[in-house]
Design an enzyme around this catalytic site. Structure first.
Site, mmCIF file in Angstrom:
data_model
loop_
_atom_site.group_PDB
_atom_site.id
_atom_site.type_symbol
_atom_site.label_atom_id
_atom_site.label_comp_id
_atom_site.label_asym_id
_atom_site.label_seq_id
_atom_site.Cartn_x
_atom_site.Cartn_y
_atom_site.Cartn_z
ATOM 1 N N LYS A 196 80.930 -13.742 18.297
ATOM 2 C CA LYS A 196 80.925 -12.469 17.507
ATOM 3 C C LYS A 196 79.590 -12.353 16.786
ATOM 4 C CE LYS A 196 81.101 -11.472 13.323
ATOM 5 N NZ LYS A 196 80.441 -10.105 13.416
ATOM 6 N N GLU A 271 73.387 -23.055 10.800
ATOM 7 C CA GLU A 271 72.049 -22.950 10.807
ATOM 8 C C GLU A 271 71.918 -21.645 9.639
ATOM 9 O OE1 GLU A 271 70.923 -23.929 15.271
ATOM 10 O OE2 GLU A 271 70.008 -22.359 14.351
ATOM 11 N N CYS A 305 64.518 -17.006 9.690
ATOM 12 C CA CYS A 305 64.942 -18.231 8.977
ATOM 13 C C CYS A 305 63.864 -19.189 8.568
ATOM 14 C CB CYS A 305 66.263 -18.828 9.544
ATOM 15 S SG CYS A 305 65.601 -19.335 11.218
ATOM 16 N N GLU A 402 66.140 -16.545 -1.211
ATOM 17 C CA GLU A 402 65.662 -16.030 0.234
ATOM 18 C C GLU A 402 65.641 -14.465 0.423
ATOM 19 O OE1 GLU A 402 68.454 -16.340 3.607
ATOM 20 O OE2 GLU A 402 66.902 -17.205 4.803
HETATM 21 P P1 NAD Z 1 75.525 -13.285 7.472
HETATM 22 O O1 NAD Z 1 75.843 -14.922 6.908
HETATM 23 O O2 NAD Z 1 75.855 -12.188 6.626
HETATM 24 O O3 NAD Z 1 76.085 -13.127 8.843
HETATM 25 C C1 NAD Z 1 76.182 -13.753 9.794
HETATM 26 C C2 NAD Z 1 77.276 -13.767 10.890
HETATM 27 O O4 NAD Z 1 78.544 -14.275 10.174
HETATM 28 C C3 NAD Z 1 77.516 -12.219 11.055
HETATM 29 O O5 NAD Z 1 77.993 -12.200 12.529
HETATM 30 C C4 NAD Z 1 78.790 -11.929 10.232
HETATM 31 O O6 NAD Z 1 79.473 -10.859 10.575
HETATM 32 C C5 NAD Z 1 79.477 -13.126 10.164
HETATM 33 N N1 NAD Z 1 80.340 -13.336 8.864
HETATM 34 C C6 NAD Z 1 80.109 -13.140 7.947
HETATM 35 N N2 NAD Z 1 81.080 -13.302 6.856
HETATM 36 C C7 NAD Z 1 81.945 -14.241 7.661
HETATM 37 C C8 NAD Z 1 83.072 -15.075 7.232
HETATM 38 N N3 NAD Z 1 83.756 -15.015 6.118
HETATM 39 N N4 NAD Z 1 83.580 -15.791 8.431
HETATM 40 C C9 NAD Z 1 83.008 -15.732 9.640
HETATM 41 N N5 NAD Z 1 81.991 -15.047 9.814
HETATM 42 C C10 NAD Z 1 81.601 -14.136 8.913
HETATM 43 O O7 NAD Z 1 74.015 -13.583 7.715
HETATM 44 P P2 NAD Z 1 73.099 -12.305 8.207
HETATM 45 O O8 NAD Z 1 72.777 -11.324 6.985
HETATM 46 O O9 NAD Z 1 73.665 -11.457 9.497
HETATM 47 O O10 NAD Z 1 71.619 -13.106 8.661
HETATM 48 C C11 NAD Z 1 70.636 -13.427 7.756
HETATM 49 C C12 NAD Z 1 70.878 -15.033 7.509
HETATM 50 O O11 NAD Z 1 71.118 -15.759 8.658
HETATM 51 C C13 NAD Z 1 69.719 -15.300 6.645
HETATM 52 O O12 NAD Z 1 70.102 -16.125 5.784
HETATM 53 C C14 NAD Z 1 68.874 -16.398 7.365
HETATM 54 O O13 NAD Z 1 68.146 -17.325 7.060
HETATM 55 C C15 NAD Z 1 69.796 -16.770 8.343
HETATM 56 N N6 NAD Z 1 69.301 -17.456 9.784
HETATM 57 C C16 NAD Z 1 69.500 -18.734 9.969
HETATM 58 C C17 NAD Z 1 68.906 -19.028 11.106
HETATM 59 C C18 NAD Z 1 68.797 -20.621 11.183
HETATM 60 O O14 NAD Z 1 68.492 -21.025 12.501
HETATM 61 N N7 NAD Z 1 68.994 -21.531 10.280
HETATM 62 C C19 NAD Z 1 68.450 -18.186 12.166
HETATM 63 C C20 NAD Z 1 68.594 -16.899 11.741
HETATM 64 C C21 NAD Z 1 68.850 -16.466 10.654
#
Ligand code: NAD
Length: 508
Positions: A196, A271, A305, A402
């Site tokens: 997804k 992650e 990230c 962040e």
């Molecule tokens: P997000 O948590 O809003 O969304 C990530 C994914 O989760 C999306 O596909 C979203 O649709 C899905 N999602 C949202 N709510 C959900 C739920 N209740 N159940 C299941 N899936 C759900 O994150 P974002 O805004 O898309 O991305 C930015 C974040 O990602 C930042 O915090 C960044 O640090 C982190 N990130 C971490 C890494 C790492 O390797 N540690 C890498 C890239 C990004």
């Protein structure tokens, strides 16, 4: 407009428009059991351009039935896929990598338009994705290997077997590359997948599903459901056929993913976010440190990230270092993501822009100084000026939270002990960057800092066999090398008796 080996801006825009045409023709649906599927919900949402906010595409929001269809397809494909010999999986994964390379320009252009990331970085996204597939292709034949653990009268040995169908849930910042980082090891291990992608940048996930199918991977091995996280993502993490969830995203969403998967006892790999310190001591090679500090927060729009969003700099060099930083930040090129000269493109979404801008008010309210930037950029859209916040204390929100944009917060420190205390005084623990020419200090700091990954005298420099992941609120689990297989596989112990030991006798 500039010209480099990545073409001219005008030519890139024309090519991108052509590449995006197919997404305008019909709503973007799912990809289930080897075929595009429109889904059953009839509910659509808009995927918006980060540049001007216009609609790139309409996207189907997967409902419970769509998620079930994808999970059932993954379940049905699993028994045959797990039996495919490792050598055959190796060949298939290399074929996927070849096809990614063949379509790398299309992938890069679409990724730039969907995410707002600059082409200078995204032109390498497909190459890196292909490398991920090649790396895990080579590991596929040995993925099941275990250990020999002999005892006096028993022979123990371990084998690994794929855990089953897994969910892969990815964020919007560099979606294509990040999804391959999960999907390649899952397929190499013999798992089937339901992916997804993020609702703000869903386009290239469909390209990957098509490529995997074209490479000859059987239907149902990689499935894709589009939709909103709180619904489609939640259904997926709750589905009983899914054995594990590999998640990349925000820390708060990571908590939800864990709790949603708890009733079905899903394994989770998280992650999550970071507020990573880059610690510059007075004895560092300051020129190299300066380059790395700038690269690690202003590349990828700061939407990364592992960004070094907290600069801890020794007081003795603070003013000099910050002055040099400000001068360079003032010269960063903010522009159209397809302009090869652009260093900072627009942020992903108007809502995210709003979040980043809100921190400029927070900075003012907290009494920090906005030394550079601090405003939307004149280009309109979701563009923001690269920003430098100085005069900050580590307990301020701008040093703790962040922001996920091109915003660097500077906190001075006196000595090594204070640097360490400040570095660790945060809820996150993803990466740390340490700049010093003193080897003993580098070692002391590297061992004591709370971070899953530490780079000494370097920016983030990935080597695929090494573990990738965070501590504290930055995550659970590690990717990379064999660590990925620890997640996507079960380790089984098999114990054979020599036939010599005394079996306890009851009821005699
Ligand atoms: P997000 O948590 O809003 O969304 C990530 C994914 O989760 C999306 O596909 C979203 O649709 C899905 N999602 C949202 N709510 C959900 C739920 N209740 N159940 C299941 N899936 C759900 O994150 P974002 O805004 O898309 O991305 C930015 C974040 O990602 C930042 O915090 C960044 O640090 C982190 N990130 C971490 C890494 C790492 O390797 N540690 C890498 C890239 C990004």
């Amino acid at each position: 407009m500039s010209t480099t080996r990545t073409g001219t801006t005008a030519a890139n825009i024309e090519k991108a428009a052509h590449a995006l045409e197919r997404f305008r023709a019909a709503p973007l649906g799912h990809f289930i059991a080897g075929r595009p599927q429109p889904g059953t919900s009839g509910e659509l949402f808009d995927d918006l351009s980060p540049i001007g906010g216009n609609r790139l595409c309409q996207v189907v929001c997967g409902n419970e039935q769509d998620v079930d269809a994808a999970a059932q397809a993954a379940r049905a494909a699993f028994p045959a896929w797990r039996q495919v010999p490792g050598e055959s999986r190796r060949a298939l994964l290399h074929r996927i990598a070849d096809l990614i390379v063949a379509r790398s320009e299309q992938i890069a252009l679409i990724e730039c338009m969907d995410t707002g990331q600059a082409l200078r970085f995204m032109s390498k996204a497909a190459e890196r994705a292909a490398e991920n597939f090649r790396f895990f292709a080579e590991r596929a034949p040995g993925a099941a290997d275990g250990l020999a653990l002999p005892a006096a009268e028993h022979m123990n040995y371990t084998v690994r077997q794929p855990i089953g169908p897994v969910a892969v849930i990815t964020p919007w910042n560099t979606p294509f590359m990040l999804s391959t980082w999960k999907i390649a090891p899952a397929l190499a291990a013999g798992c089937t997948v339901v992916h997804k992608p993020a609702e703000w940048s869903p386009l290239t996930a469909m390209l990957l599903a098509e490529i995997v199918t074209e490479a000859g991977v059987p239907p149902g091995v990689l499935n894709l459901v589009n939709g909103i996280g709180e619904r489609t993502g939640r259904f997926l993490t709750e589905h009983p056929a899914i054995r594990a969830t590999a998640f990349i995203g925000e820390s708060s969403t990571g908590s939800l993913v864990m709790s949603q998967g708890a009733p079905t006892l899903k394994r989770v790999h998280l992650e999550l976010g970071g507020k990573n310190p880059v610690i510059v001591f007075e004895d560092a090679d300051l020129e190299r440190a300066l380059d790395a500090v700038i690269f690690m927060i202003y590349s990828l729009n700061g939407e990364r990230c592992t960004s070094s969003s907290r600069l801890l700099v020794q007081r003795s060099i603070h003013d000099r270092f910050v002055a040099r930083l400000a001068e360079r930040i003032g010269r960063l090129k903010v522009g159209h993501p397809l302009d090869p000269a652009t260093e900072i493109g627009p942020l992903i979404h108007a809502r995210h822009l709003g979040k980043v801008l809100s921190y400029f008010d927070v900075a003012r309210d907290e009494g920090a100084e906005i030394r550079c930037g601090g405003r939307p950029a004149a280009l309109g859209g979701n563009f923001v000026e690269p920003t430098l916040l100085t005069g900050a204390r580590n307990d301020m929100r701008i040093a703790q939270e962040e922001i996920f944009g091109p915003v660097l917060t500077v906190v001075p420190f006196q000595d090594e002990a204070e640097a360490l205390a400040l570095a660790n005084d945060v809820r996150y623990g993803l990466t740390a960057y340490i700049w010093t020419e003193n080897a003993g200090r580098a070692l002391r700091m590297a061992h004591a800092v709370d971070a899953g990954m530490v780079w000494v005298n370097s920016e983030n420099n990935r080597h695929l066999p090494t573990p990738f992941g965070g501590m504290k609120a930055s995550g659970i689990g590690r990717d990379g090398g064999d660590y990925s297989f620890d997640f996507y596989m079960e380790t089984k112990n098999i114990c054979l008796a020599h036939g010599t030991h005394r079996v306890p006798r009851l009821g005699t």
